[in-house]
Motif scaffolding. Structure first.
Motif, PDB file in Angstrom:
ATOM      1  N   PHE A 125       1.426   3.808 -46.634  1.00  0.00           N
ATOM      2  CA  PHE A 125       1.939   3.945 -48.000  1.00  0.00           C
ATOM      3  C   PHE A 125       1.831   5.395 -48.475  1.00  0.00           C
ATOM      4  O   PHE A 125       2.775   5.943 -49.051  1.00  0.00           O
ATOM      5  N   ILE A 126       0.701   6.028 -48.189  1.00  0.00           N
ATOM      6  CA  ILE A 126       0.519   7.433 -48.574  1.00  0.00           C
ATOM      7  C   ILE A 126       1.493   8.320 -47.804  1.00  0.00           C
ATOM      8  O   ILE A 126       2.204   9.161 -48.393  1.00  0.00           O
ATOM      9  N   GLY A 127       1.545   8.159 -46.488  1.00  0.00           N
ATOM     10  CA  GLY A 127       2.417   8.997 -45.668  1.00  0.00           C
ATOM     11  C   GLY A 127       3.883   8.834 -46.026  1.00  0.00           C
ATOM     12  O   GLY A 127       4.628   9.818 -46.119  1.00  0.00           O
ATOM     13  N   GLY A 128       4.315   7.580 -46.226  1.00  0.00           N
ATOM     14  CA  GLY A 128       5.709   7.352 -46.596  1.00  0.00           C
ATOM     15  C   GLY A 128       6.064   7.998 -47.916  1.00  0.00           C
ATOM     16  O   GLY A 128       7.152   8.564 -48.073  1.00  0.00           O
ATOM     17  N   SER A 129       5.143   7.939 -48.883  1.00  0.00           N
ATOM     18  CA  SER A 129       5.395   8.527 -50.202  1.00  0.00           C
ATOM     19  C   SER A 129       5.501  10.046 -50.115  1.00  0.00           C
ATOM     20  O   SER A 129       6.418  10.658 -50.679  1.00  0.00           O
ATOM     21  N   VAL A 130       4.563  10.670 -49.393  1.00  0.00           N
ATOM     22  CA  VAL A 130       4.558  12.131 -49.284  1.00  0.00           C
ATOM     23  C   VAL A 130       5.782  12.627 -48.519  1.00  0.00           C
ATOM     24  O   VAL A 130       6.464  13.573 -48.939  1.00  0.00           O
ATOM     25  N   VAL A 131       6.087  11.995 -47.393  1.00  0.00           N
ATOM     26  CA  VAL A 131       7.222  12.435 -46.572  1.00  0.00           C
ATOM     27  C   VAL A 131       8.536  12.251 -47.323  1.00  0.00           C
ATOM     28  O   VAL A 131       9.414  13.125 -47.291  1.00  0.00           O
ATOM     29  N   ALA A 132       8.699  11.124 -48.013  1.00  0.00           N
ATOM     30  CA  ALA A 132       9.942  10.895 -48.766  1.00  0.00           C
ATOM     31  C   ALA A 132      10.115  11.935 -49.859  1.00  0.00           C
ATOM     32  O   ALA A 132      11.211  12.482 -50.045  1.00  0.00           O
ATOM     33  N   ALA A 133       9.046  12.231 -50.607  1.00  0.00           N
ATOM     34  CA  ALA A 133       9.131  13.236 -51.670  1.00  0.00           C
ATOM     35  C   ALA A 133       9.402  14.619 -51.101  1.00  0.00           C
ATOM     36  O   ALA A 133      10.237  15.370 -51.618  1.00  0.00           O
ATOM     37  N   LEU A 134       8.706  14.975 -50.017  1.00  0.00           N
ATOM     38  CA  LEU A 134       8.903  16.283 -49.398  1.00  0.00           C
ATOM     39  C   LEU A 134      10.335  16.426 -48.877  1.00  0.00           C
ATOM     40  O   LEU A 134      10.982  17.465 -49.075  1.00  0.00           O
ATOM     41  N   ALA A 135      10.852  15.372 -48.241  1.00  0.00           N
ATOM     42  CA  ALA A 135      12.215  15.413 -47.712  1.00  0.00           C
ATOM     43  C   ALA A 135      13.241  15.558 -48.828  1.00  0.00           C
ATOM     44  O   ALA A 135      14.214  16.312 -48.703  1.00  0.00           O
ATOM     45  N   GLN A 136      13.035  14.868 -49.943  1.00  0.00           N
ATOM     46  CA  GLN A 136      13.971  14.992 -51.067  1.00  0.00           C
ATOM     47  C   GLN A 136      13.972  16.407 -51.627  1.00  0.00           C
ATOM     48  O   GLN A 136      15.029  16.949 -51.979  1.00  0.00           O
ATOM     49  N   TYR A 177       6.473  14.733 -58.526  1.00  0.00           N
ATOM     50  CA  TYR A 177       6.375  13.276 -58.443  1.00  0.00           C
ATOM     51  C   TYR A 177       4.941  12.811 -58.699  1.00  0.00           C
ATOM     52  O   TYR A 177       4.717  11.774 -59.350  1.00  0.00           O
ATOM     53  N   ALA A 178       3.965  13.554 -58.163  1.00  0.00           N
ATOM     54  CA  ALA A 178       2.569  13.189 -58.420  1.00  0.00           C
ATOM     55  C   ALA A 178       2.261  13.287 -59.913  1.00  0.00           C
ATOM     56  O   ALA A 178       1.535  12.446 -60.465  1.00  0.00           O
ATOM     57  N   PHE A 179       2.819  14.290 -60.570  1.00  0.00           N
ATOM     58  CA  PHE A 179       2.629  14.433 -62.016  1.00  0.00           C
ATOM     59  C   PHE A 179       3.262  13.269 -62.770  1.00  0.00           C
ATOM     60  O   PHE A 179       2.644  12.683 -63.672  1.00  0.00           O
TER      61      PHE A 179
END
Length: 342
Positions: A125-136, A177-179
């Motif tokens: 869940f953490i990895g998917g969230s970070v990678v998706a945000a970074l890719a966007q 996104y984290a904010f």
């Protein structure tokens, strides 16, 4: 002349529809992804359960707007779709795989039979969230810095999307996104965990504003039209209010996060801040869909196709907005720690 006027109007309408879909996706799925980015900062299972339950009723519906944005780009601006996808295959594939893996992790986490399984799915869940945000963020930066076009096709290389600027925009989207996620959790939670979330929101707000400043300073030097759009006379009379409004919103956000009560205000102000950043991107890129080579009208589908699709959009978009708004309305208010959705 009449046909040209109609075509112009429809092209602009479709550009606005797609811009709306992308913006709604960014702010809705943004706080959703932001919760996954914040996940490592909360170690206990009850805290993580609360975070997950804050978005459990709405998270999958948020991605409706991503489908609309991608499908609408292919249908309304097929030339842009045909050029951008080959230019951005690696980050797009990474984003889609991350979103799929994250969605699976969201559901499987609740059904984990052992501690090891739960750790695995939490990590997914953490990895998917970070990678998706970074890719966007990388996709945004790659489009903003310009895409090489050869005729009606992509003319660059496999790694053109990977530059210091795109990494900067990728990191900025992760922080933003984290904010958003922290502001959402501040709205939904109470007690000690809310106090911790609010503390993280203050720090992430400063980081996000810092990234906005850095990207705003770098963007005018990417493409000549950006510099002219923001600093040439008399265009500066119309563009100057945007950074001033961003500064005013940043101050209002800081005040709202330092005060108690009105927990909804930081989230609303954060959405407004993202809206101003989105407006700034539109000012920079207009009227190019692929800067600095392809305009909206060059990439647009035939007029009859636009009319046909517009009929469906006029029906579907209000329905999607209605059920999305209804879902958020039904699950409004603070989250009860003793209740969940799984």
């Amino acid at each position: 002349m009449e046909n040209l006027a109609v075509s112009f109007d429809l092209t602009v309408v479709w550009a606005l529809i797609l811009a709306l879909a992308i913006f709604i996706y960014v702010v809705l799925d943004g706080f959703d992804l932001g919760i996954g980015i914040l996940y490592p900062l909360f170690r206990s299972k009850p805290e993580r359960d609360l975070m997950m339950n804050s978005v459990a009723p709405v998270w999958d519906g948020n991605e409706t707007w991503l489908v609309m944005g991608g499908g609408g780009l292919m249908a309304a601006f097929p030339m842009a779709y045909a050029i951008l996808l080959p230019a951005l295959y690696p980050p797009i594939i990474a984003m889609l795989l991350a979103l799929i893996f994250r969605g699976v992790a969201f559901e499987f986490r609740w059904r984990s039979g052992t501690r090891g399984e739960q750790i695995f799915w939490d990590g997914a869940f953490i990895g998917g969230s970070v990678v998706a945000a970074l890719a966007q963020g990388i996709i945004l930066g790659a489009i903003l810095q310009g895409v090489k076009v050869d005729g009606r096709a992509y003319g660059g290389g496999w790694w053109d999307w990977l530059t210091p600027f795109t990494l900067l925009t990728g990191a900025a989207v992760v922080a933003g996104y984290a904010f958003l996620g922290a502001c959402w959790l501040n709205l939904k939670l109470e007690g000690e965990i809310q106090a911790r979330v609010k503390h993280f929101a203050r720090i992430l707000g400063l980081v996000t504003v810092g990234f906005i400043v850095l990207i705003s300073l770098a963007t005018p030097f990417l493409v000549g039209i950006y510099w002219q759009r923001w600093f040439a006379w008399p265009a500066i009379l119309f563009t100057a209010p945007v950074p001033l409004a961003v500064a005013a919103l940043a101050l209002a956000l800081a005040r709202s996060l330092l005060r108690e009560g009105r927990d909804w205000l930081p989230f609303v102000l954060a959405l407004a801040l993202f809206g101003l950043c989105f407006l700034g991107l539109g000012i920079s890129m207009w009227p190019y869909v692929i800067p600095p080579s392809v305009t909206l009208w060059e990439a647009a589908a035939p007029e009859k196709s636009q009319v046909f699709m517009l009929v469906g959009a006029v029906v579907l978009i209000p329905l999607i907005l209605a059920y999305t708004g209804f879902a958020y309305w039904v699950f409004r208010g603070k989250l009860d720690p003793d209740q969940g959705y799984h």
